[in-house]
Scaffold this motif. Structure first.
Motif, PDB file in Angstrom:
ATOM      1  N   ASN A  43       0.803  -1.219   0.000  1.00 30.41           N
ATOM      2  CA  ASN A  43       0.000   0.000   0.000  1.00 30.41           C
ATOM      3  C   ASN A  43       0.837   1.271   0.000  1.00 30.41           C
ATOM      4  N   SER A  44       2.007   1.201   0.625  1.00 29.00           N
ATOM      5  CA  SER A  44       2.803   2.416   0.675  1.00 29.00           C
ATOM      6  C   SER A  44       4.281   2.070   0.800  1.00 29.00           C
ATOM      7  N   ALA A  45       5.109   3.086   0.600  1.00 27.96           N
ATOM      8  CA  ALA A  45       6.545   2.904   0.715  1.00 27.96           C
ATOM      9  C   ALA A  45       6.909   2.472   2.137  1.00 27.96           C
ATOM     10  N   GLU A  46       6.037   2.821   3.072  1.00 27.89           N
ATOM     11  CA  GLU A  46       6.299   2.478   4.473  1.00 27.89           C
ATOM     12  C   GLU A  46       6.448   0.959   4.645  1.00 27.89           C
ATOM     13  N   ASP A  47       5.609   0.208   3.926  1.00 24.46           N
ATOM     14  CA  ASP A  47       5.690  -1.260   4.000  1.00 24.46           C
ATOM     15  C   ASP A  47       7.080  -1.728   3.574  1.00 24.46           C
ATOM     16  N   ALA A  48       7.582  -1.113   2.508  1.00 26.07           N
ATOM     17  CA  ALA A  48       8.904  -1.504   1.999  1.00 26.07           C
ATOM     18  C   ALA A  48       9.985  -1.123   3.009  1.00 26.07           C
ATOM     19  N   ARG A  49       9.785   0.025   3.642  1.00 24.70           N
ATOM     20  CA  ARG A  49      10.764   0.494   4.617  1.00 24.70           C
ATOM     21  C   ARG A  49      10.889  -0.527   5.766  1.00 24.70           C
ATOM     22  N   ILE A  50       9.744  -1.026   6.196  1.00 25.21           N
ATOM     23  CA  ILE A  50       9.749  -1.995   7.307  1.00 25.21           C
ATOM     24  C   ILE A  50      10.549  -3.238   6.921  1.00 25.21           C
ATOM     25  N   ILE A  51      10.290  -3.728   5.706  1.00 22.92           N
ATOM     26  CA  ILE A  51      11.004  -4.940   5.259  1.00 22.92           C
ATOM     27  C   ILE A  51      12.502  -4.650   5.131  1.00 22.92           C
ATOM     28  N   ALA A  52      12.836  -3.482   4.582  1.00 23.80           N
ATOM     29  CA  ALA A  52      14.255  -3.142   4.412  1.00 23.80           C
ATOM     30  C   ALA A  52      14.969  -3.155   5.767  1.00 23.80           C
ATOM     31  N   LYS A  53      14.311  -2.599   6.766  1.00 25.45           N
ATOM     32  CA  LYS A  53      14.921  -2.571   8.105  1.00 25.45           C
ATOM     33  C   LYS A  53      15.101  -3.991   8.637  1.00 25.45           C
ATOM     34  N   LYS A  54      14.069  -4.799   8.399  1.00 25.46           N
ATOM     35  CA  LYS A  54      14.152  -6.195   8.865  1.00 25.46           C
ATOM     36  C   LYS A  54      15.328  -6.905   8.205  1.00 25.46           C
ATOM     37  N   VAL A  55      15.468  -6.682   6.896  1.00 28.61           N
ATOM     38  CA  VAL A  55      16.553  -7.328   6.151  1.00 28.61           C
ATOM     39  C   VAL A  55      17.902  -6.904   6.717  1.00 28.61           C
ATOM     40  N   ILE A  56      18.046  -5.604   6.956  1.00 26.17           N
ATOM     41  CA  ILE A  56      19.322  -5.095   7.478  1.00 26.17           C
ATOM     42  C   ILE A  56      19.615  -5.712   8.842  1.00 26.17           C
ATOM     43  N   ASN A  57      18.583  -5.764   9.683  1.00 23.45           N
ATOM     44  CA  ASN A  57      18.783  -6.309  11.028  1.00 23.45           C
ATOM     45  C   ASN A  57      19.139  -7.782  11.009  1.00 23.45           C
ATOM     46  N   THR A  58      18.470  -8.523  10.144  1.00 22.75           N
ATOM     47  CA  THR A  58      18.704  -9.965  10.174  1.00 22.75           C
ATOM     48  C   THR A  58      20.114 -10.298   9.685  1.00 22.75           C
ATOM     49  N   LEU A  59      20.679  -9.421   8.849  1.00 28.75           N
ATOM     50  CA  LEU A  59      22.029  -9.705   8.353  1.00 28.75           C
ATOM     51  C   LEU A  59      23.111  -9.130   9.277  1.00 28.75           C
TER      52      LEU A  59
END
Ligand code: C2E
Ligand code: MG
Ligand code: MG
Length: 718
Positions: free
Chosen positions: A379-395
C-alpha cells in the motif's frame, strides 16, 4: 514279436485314429486287421500280450482291441500295464470269455466295452466307431484345454513382464485385475488393491482430475484416453511417482428389451512410470529459473514475477517495491576464506532473508553477492521500509562459517512502481542506482530511488573512469596534518591524508572519491600508493633530524580485512627502509568488529614488529569495549563530533570526559581530532588529553610545508 503297421496318421478324425489289435491267434488277428483297415483305420497288430506291451511302449494308440485269454500275458495284465504306465488308449475287450467276473473285471479296469467272440463284424465296427468318437472328443477337449492354458500362460507372462502397470477396473472404478508391476513400482500387492477403488492409489492432489477423467471417459466410449497422474507409493505416505496412464473402455454387447447395444462395462488401462523423465524435466525447468547455489529464483524468474506484479498492481491500484541488495563485505570474505566459504555464506544469507519475507514476496539471486527482492501489492513505501529494516537487522547478526565468525552488512536500494519507473528493467536499474547511493554514503542502510540520483549515477561512472586515470597520471597527493603534544606544543606526528589534484576541479577531498573507490577495488591501489609515498617521504624526515616523528596512516576496513594486509604493510616498510616503530595504523572500530579473531592475529603481528595501532573516529562505531582489552591498541582518536560538542554542551559532562577518563584508565594514548578553537583546546588540556589534531594547529598540507614547519615548530603554532 510282430508288429504290423497299416497307416501312419494321427489326427482327431476317427478314420485317422490309431488302433492296436491284440490277439494270440494269428488268424483272428489278421481278420480283425482286415476288417478295420477296410474301414480306413490305421491299424497295428500285436500277437499276444507281450507284443502288445511292447507296441504300447513304442507308440501311442487311441484304441486297443484286446483279447483276454492269452498264453504269455493275458488281457487283464495288459490293462494293468496300460494303467501303470499312465497310458490312455481306450480299450475294447474282444474275448471268448464271457463269465460275469471276467467282464466286470475288465470293465472295472476301465474297458470301454466288451465284445464277445465270435464277434459280429457290424457290431464290432459300430462299437469301435462309438468308442473312437468318444476318445476323439475327449482328446480334442484336452488339446483345446492345453492350448488355452498355454496361451493363457503366454498372456500372463506378457502382461506381467510388461514395463507398465496393467489394470482393469469395473464400472464403479474398482480394480478387477492388476499385473505384478504394481508391486515392483509402488509396493502394493494385488490383494491390497483388488476390489478397491482406483482412488486408493491416486495422489490426493490429483484425485479430482482422476475422477474427472474416469467419469467423463466413461461417458464417451470412444477409444483411449491418456493423462499424467501421480500414484502413491505404499510404504511412504509422502512419496508418489508420476505415471502416464492410458485408459481404454471395455465394451460388451448387451440386450436391452430385445435390442442389442454396446455398453461400457469397465476400463482397461496401462500406467507407465515416467518419474525419471518428470524429474529430469523438473530439474531442467528449475535450473532455467533458479540459482542452483541458493535455490532462489534467478534473474529471469524475478523479471517474470515483477512483470506480473506490475500488471496486478495496475489493476488493483496498488504499488510494488523492488529492492536491490548488495552485501557489503562479501568480496573480502570470499577472497580471504575462499570460495567454498563464500558459497556457504551466500546460502546462509539467502536462508536468513527467506525468513523475513512474506510468502508472496520473491527473493532472487541476481548474481554474485547481489540479491533482488520483490514486494508485490503493497500500500505504501512504508511497508517496503519496514522490510528493508528487517533485512538489514537480520544480516547484522554474525554468520558462523566453520570456525570463522563473519559479519556482512547489506546496502539496499528501493524503487517503487509506478513512481520510480514502469518497466521491469527501469525498476531494477533504479533500485540499483539507489543501492549505489547507500554504498557511497558508507554502506549498510537503505535508500529509496529519486530522480536526482540518476544524474549522480552517471557522474559515478564518470568518476570511476577518472580515478583510474588519476592513478595512471599520478594525480593523487599525500598531505599531512600535524599532531601536537598538548603540553609542549611540539609536532610529534603527522597523519597522512590523501588528496586528488584534479586537472580541472582542483583539490578534491577523500570524502568525494574514497567511498566509490572502495566499491570498485580501486581503493587498494590508492591506499598502497598512499602508504608507499608517505613512507618514502617521511623516511627522509626521520633520517634528517626528526627520528621520532610518527606517521599515521588510515586503513579502510576493506584493506584491513584483506588476508595479506600485514604482509603487504611490512613489505612496504622494508622496501622504504621505514622503521616500524614510527608507524601508526589508524583503523575504525567497524574494521575490528567484522572479524575479531582474524583482527587479533593481524594486529598482534603488527604490534610485535613495533607498529602502533590507533582506533580512528572512536565512539562512532560499535560500542563494544571488550576488544580494547584484547587487542594491542595504543591510541584512541576521539572523533571530531565529540570535540565539537564541547562548546555546545559546555559545562555539562560531555562524552569527551567519559572517553578520556576511560582511556586513562586503560592506559591508552589519546588524540583529540578536529580541534578548532581555543575553548576546545583548553577544555581538552584540562581533561589531561595528551595529543591534539585539528585546524587550530593546521590543516593537512603537502610534505614540504610540514617539513619546514618541523624545522621551526613553534613559529607556526598560535
Ligand atoms: P579521518 O582519518 O578521521 O581524518 C580526519 C579528517 O578530519 C580529515 O579529513 C581532516 O582533514 C579532517 N580534519 C582535521 N582537523 C579538522 C578540524 O579541525 N575540523 C574539521 N572540520 N575537520 C578536520 P579528510 O582529509 O577529508 O579525510 C576524511 C577521511 O578520509 C579520513 O578521516 C579518513 O578516514 C579518510 N582518508 C583520508 N586519507 C585516506 C587514506 O589515504 N586512506 C584511507 N583508507 N582513508 C583515508
Ligand atoms: Mg584518520
Ligand atoms: Mg578521524
Amino acid at each position: 514279436m510282430k508288429i504290423i503297421k497299416s497307416k501312419q496318421v494321427a489326427n482327431l478324425d476317427i478314420e485317422q485314429a490309431k488302433i492296436l489289435v491284440v490277439d494270440d491267434e494269428y488268424r483272428l488277428l489278421t481278420s480283425l486287421e482286415a476288417l478295420l483297415v477296410a474301414q480306413g483305420f490305421d491299424v497295428t497288430t500285436a500277437l499276444g500280450g507281450l507284443n502288445a506291451c511292447e507296441a504300447l511302449k513304442q507308440d501311442s494308440f487311441d484304441l486297443v482291441l484286446l483279447d483276454l485269454n492269452m498264453p504269455d500275458i493275458d488281457g487283464h495284465q495288459v490293462m494293468d500295464f496300460v494303467a501303470e504306465n499312465n497310458m490312455d488308449p481306450a480299450i475294447i475287450v474282444v474275448s471268448g470269455e464271457s463269465s460275469f467276473t471276467a467282464v466286470s473285471k475288465a470293465l472295472r479296469r476301465g474297458a470301454y466295452d466288451y465284445l464277445r467272440k465270435p464277434y459280429d463284424s457290424a457290431e464290432l465296427i459300430n462299437t469301435t466307431r462309438n468308442c473312437l468318437q468318444k476318445v476323439m472328443l475327449e482328446k480334442a477337449h484336452h488339446q483345446m484345454q492345453a492350448r488355452l492354458q498355454k496361451s493363457e500362460e503366454l498372456h500372463r507372462y506378457i502382461v506381467n513382464s510388461s514395463p507398465d502397470v496393467v489394470f482393469m477396473l469395473d464400472r464403479q472404478g474398482r480394480f478387477t485385475f492388476l499385473n505384478r508391476k504394481v508391486e515392483t513400482l509402488l509396493g502394493y500387492s494385488k490383494q491390497d488393491l483388488l476390489g478397491k477403488s482406483y482412488e486408493t492409489i491416486i495422489e490426493a492432489e490429483d484425485i479430482d482430475r482422476a475422477n474427472y477423467i474416469f467419469t467423463e471417459h466413461g461417458k464417451k466410449r470412444d477409444g483411449a484416453w491418456s493423462s499424467e497422474l501421480r500414484l502413491k507409493v505404499k510404504k511412504n505416505e509422502h512419496a508418489s511417482r508420476h505415471f502416464e496412464i492410458t485408459f481404454f473402455p471395455i465394451e460388451r454387447k448387451v440386450k436391452i428389451n430385445g435390442e442389442e447395444s454396446l455398453q461400457v462395462v469397465g476400463t482397461y488401462g496401462t500406467a507407465r512410470d515416467i518419474t525419471e523423465r518428470k524429474e529430469a524435466e523438473e530439474f531442467i525447468n528449475f535450473q532455467a529459473y533458479h540459482d542452483l547455489l541458493t535455490r532462489l529464483p534467478n534473474r529471469s524468474l524475478f523479471k517474470d514475477r515483477l512483470n506480473l506484479a506490475m500488471a496486478q498492481a495496475k489493476r488493483n491500484d496498488n504499488q510494488v517495491a523492488v529492492m536491490f541488495l548488495d552485501l557489503d563485505r562479501f568480496k573480502v570474505i570470499n577472497d580471504s576464506l575462499g570460495h567454498a566459504m563464500g558459497d556457504r555464506l551466500l546460502q546462509a544469507v539467502a536462508m536468513r532473508l527467506d525468513n523475513v519475507i512474506r510468502k508472496c514476496d520473491t527473493l532472487s539471486r541476481f548474481g554474485g553477492d547481489e540479491f533482488t527482492l520483490l514486494l508485490p501489492n503493497i500500500n505504501s513505501a512504508e511497508d517496503a521500509r519496514i522490510i528493508a529494516k528487517k533485512v538489514i537487522n537480520t544480516l547484522k547478526e554474525p554468520f558462523i562459517l566453520g570456525e570463522h565468525e563473519v559479519f556482512v552488512g547489506v546496502s539496499i536500494g528501493i524503487s517503487m512502481f509506478p513512481t520510480a519507473g514502469d518497466t521491469v528493467d527501469q525498476l531494477i536499474q533504479n533500485a540499483d542506482v539507489a543501492m549505489y547511493h547507500v554504498k557511497s554514503r558508507g554502506k549498510d542502510g537503505y535508500q529509496f530511488f529519486s530522480p536526482s540520483m540518476e544524474v549522480a549515477d552517471s557522474n559515478r561512472i564518470k568518476l570511476e573512469r577518472e580515478i583510474r586515470r588519476a592513478l595512471e597520471n599520478n594525480e593523487f597527493k599525500v598531505f599531512y596534518q600535524p599532531q601536537i603534544n598538548a603540553k609542549t606544543n611540539d609536532v610529534i606526528g603527522v597523519e597522512a591524508l590523501v588528496r586528488w589534484q584534479h586537472p580541472t576541479r582542483g583539490l578534491v577531498f577523500p570524502g568525494e572519491f574514497l567511498p566509490l573507490a572502495e566499491e570498485t577495488k580501486l581503493l587498494t591501489d590508492i591506499s598502497e600508493w598512499v602508504l608507499n609515498s608517505a613512507c618514502q617521504e617521511v623516511q627522509g624526515w626521520i633520517n634528517n633530524g626528526h627520528p621520532n616523528i610518527r606517521l599515521s596512516v588510515n586503513f579502510s576496513p576493506l584493506q584491513v580485512e584483506h588476508p595479506r594486509f600485514v604482509d603487504h604493510l611490512l613489505e612496504t616498510l622494508e622496501r622504504n627502509n621505514f622503521p616500524a616503530t614510527n608507524l601508526e595504523v589508524e583503523i575504525t572500530e567497524n574494521a575490528i568488529m567484522n572479524d575479531l579473531d582474524q583482527m587479533t592475529k593481524k594486529l598482534n603481528r603488527l604490534s610485535e614488529h613495533g607498529v602502533t595501532i590507533a582506533i580512528d573516529d572512536f565512539g562512532t562505531g560499535y560500542s563494544s569495549l571488550n576488544y580494547l582489552r584484547k587487542l594491542p591498541i595504543h591510541t584512541l582518536k576521539v572523533d571530531q563530533s565529540f570535540v565539537k560538542d564541547i562548546e555546545e554542551t559546555m559545562g555539562d559532562a560531555c562524552i569527551v570526559n567519559a572517553i578520556i577518563n576511560m582511556a586513562h584508565g586503560l592506559k591508552l594514548n589519546i588524540v583529540a581530532e578536529g580541534v578548532e578553537t581555543e575553548v576546545q583546546l583548553q577544555y581538552l588540556k584540562d581533561l589531561g588529553c595528551q595529543e591534539l589534531q585539528g585546524f587550530y594547529f593546521g590543516r593537512a598540507e603537502p610534505g614540504e610545508v610540514i617539513l619546514s614547519r618541523l624545522e621551526s615548530p613553534h613559529a607556526k603554532i598560535a
